[in-house]
Motif scaffolding. Structure first.
Motif, mmCIF file in Angstrom:
data_model
loop_
_atom_site.group_PDB
_atom_site.id
_atom_site.type_symbol
_atom_site.label_atom_id
_atom_site.label_comp_id
_atom_site.label_asym_id
_atom_site.label_seq_id
_atom_site.Cartn_x
_atom_site.Cartn_y
_atom_site.Cartn_z
ATOM 1 N N GLY A 51 -2.856 2.291 -5.244
ATOM 2 C CA GLY A 51 -2.015 2.036 -3.864
ATOM 3 C C GLY A 51 -2.873 1.931 -2.612
ATOM 4 O O GLY A 51 -2.344 2.102 -1.602
ATOM 5 N N GLU A 52 -4.199 1.733 -2.821
ATOM 6 C CA GLU A 52 -4.943 1.606 -1.610
ATOM 7 C C GLU A 52 -5.917 0.223 -1.769
ATOM 8 O O GLU A 52 -7.145 0.446 -1.557
ATOM 9 N N PHE B 193 2.932 -1.185 5.091
ATOM 10 C CA PHE B 193 1.616 -1.526 4.998
ATOM 11 C C PHE B 193 1.770 -2.610 3.653
ATOM 12 O O PHE B 193 2.099 -2.216 2.497
ATOM 13 N N SER B 194 0.728 -3.492 3.763
ATOM 14 C CA SER B 194 0.699 -4.300 2.561
ATOM 15 C C SER B 194 -0.905 -5.074 2.659
ATOM 16 O O SER B 194 -1.481 -5.094 3.686
ATOM 17 N N GLU C 53 -9.233 -4.442 5.184
ATOM 18 C CA GLU C 53 -8.116 -5.537 5.924
ATOM 19 C C GLU C 53 -6.743 -5.068 5.263
ATOM 20 O O GLU C 53 -6.520 -5.078 4.198
ATOM 21 N N LEU C 54 -5.671 -4.807 6.265
ATOM 22 C CA LEU C 54 -4.445 -4.527 5.801
ATOM 23 C C LEU C 54 -3.267 -5.371 6.481
ATOM 24 O O LEU C 54 -3.810 -5.654 7.828
ATOM 25 N N LEU C 55 -2.388 -5.630 6.326
ATOM 26 C CA LEU C 55 -1.045 -6.179 6.803
ATOM 27 C C LEU C 55 -0.347 -4.822 7.444
ATOM 28 O O LEU C 55 0.029 -4.055 6.437
ATOM 29 N N LEU D 38 0.757 -1.237 -0.032
ATOM 30 C CA LEU D 38 0.175 0.116 0.085
ATOM 31 C C LEU D 38 0.893 1.281 -0.174
ATOM 32 O O LEU D 38 2.048 1.352 0.331
ATOM 33 N N LYS D 39 0.462 2.449 -0.344
ATOM 34 C CA LYS D 39 0.970 3.472 -0.294
ATOM 35 C C LYS D 39 1.815 3.979 1.013
ATOM 36 O O LYS D 39 0.749 3.797 2.092
#
Length: 333
Positions: free
Chosen positions: A256-257, A233-234, A277-279, A91-92
């Motif tokens: 990127g989102e 973030f991923s 959800e993100l890591l 992610l950005k």
């Protein structure tokens, strides 16, 4: 994602259906995944080798996670989820600072020395019935020492520097004080698709609500300068988690989102909106991160293979309704 010939064969719906619903859904995830680079796929294929059965594939997948994703704290490299090889899923980095929510099971701690220790028992007794104090940045005297000692021991028990699954407080109303007055343990369990937490009234599952910021994650990554991480973030991919019927990879969107979108265990129709959800790069918890304590005491709705498959199909139909995603995935009849 690009799979080797042996894995491509096992991932076909015809082959996976013979192994049951869970294997069929997990195999579909690999067919639908769009955010795994060719380089990372090649690495995964080489690790899995010439597997010939789904059970063997599952074993190699767990080994891959231990070796590349759920790494020990003293491992010389960061989790691969945040390395350049996973850049398609990143992610950005300059996402606006905001609050993240994370649900933690305390079951392992109950069965370990922590909650069974004087510190753990005293922490629970002190704060379970006085949870407003948990949401204070600083307490006085013995209370702050107790909270700090508990969190220090908790961090010691967290032996892996694995990616942390999280979501945004803003997607749950944005008001933490209001949210903790709701049935947040079951709401988060269901909205985040945590089917492995099917606690029953006879054995309630103790859980904690954690809240931290994107800035804290960025600072944690920047403080680890020699482990190769290039992202804080991923989005979750099939190579970042266990094989699961509850996980559904999301379409890869531009900008990127492109978050993951969790399967809502309580939703009975095609979702009009999704929980992102993100890591996040792993952080050590601080006393102020623990915002509430509670129990999951009832089972979720997806207790049969038919219920799981129906819920996934509804979820996929919802994903297909996103802009330019009409051909994404497939409904599994």
């Amino acid at each position: 994602m690009n799979l080797s010939a042996p894995l491509h064969s096992l991932a076909s719906d015809a082959a996976a259906t013979l192994e049951g619903t869970t294997a069929r859904c997990a195999a579909a995830n690999f067919r639908w995944e769009q955010a795994v680079s060719i380089e990372r796929a090649d690495e995964y294929n080489a690790y899995a080798g010439d597997v010939t059965a789904h059970k063997e594939w599952q074993g190699e997948h767990k080994g891959y996670l231990r070796s590349f994703v759920q790494v020990a704290k003293d491992h010389p490299r960061a989790s691969e989820s945040f390395m350049a090889v996973s850049s398609m899923a990143h992610l950005k980095e300059d996402l606006d600072n905001t609050y993240l929510l994370r649900l933690e099971s305390l079951d392992r701690m109950v069965n370990s020395a922590l909650l069974g220790s004087a510190i753990g028992e005293n922490f629970w007794l002190r704060f379970f019935n006085s949870q407003k104090d948990l949401r204070k940045d600083k307490l006085s005297g013995a209370d702050e020492n107790l909270r700090s000692e508990f969190v220090d021991q908790w961090n010691e028990l967290r032996e892996q520097a694995r990616p942390m699954f999280a979501t945004f407080l803003n997607d749950f109303g944005g008001d933490l004080n209001a949210f903790v007055k709701t049935d947040w343990p079951h709401t988060l369990r269901d909205r985040l698709g945590l089917t492995h937490w099917p606690s029953m009234p006879a054995k309630p599952l103790p859980v904690a609500l954690l809240c931290y910021t994107l800035d804290e994650v960025r600072q944690a990554r920047l403080a680890v300068t020699k482990k190769g991480a290039v992202a804080s973030f991923s989005r979750p991919t099939v190579l970042d988690t266990e094989m699961s019927a509850a996980f559904v990879p999301a379409p890869l969107l531009v900008g990127g989102e492109s978050y993951g979108y969790t399967l809502d265990l309580a939703n009975t129709g095609a979702p009009a909106a999704f929980t992102p959800e993100l890591l996040t790069f792993p952080i050590d918890y601080l006393p102020k991160h623990i915002k509430a304590l509670g129990f999951i005491s009832r089972a979720h709705a997806l207790q049969t293979d038919t219920a799981v498959l129906d819920a996934r199909n509804r979820h996929v139909r919802g994903l297909q309704g996103l802009p330019d995603c009409g051909g994404y995935g497939e409904v599994l009849a």
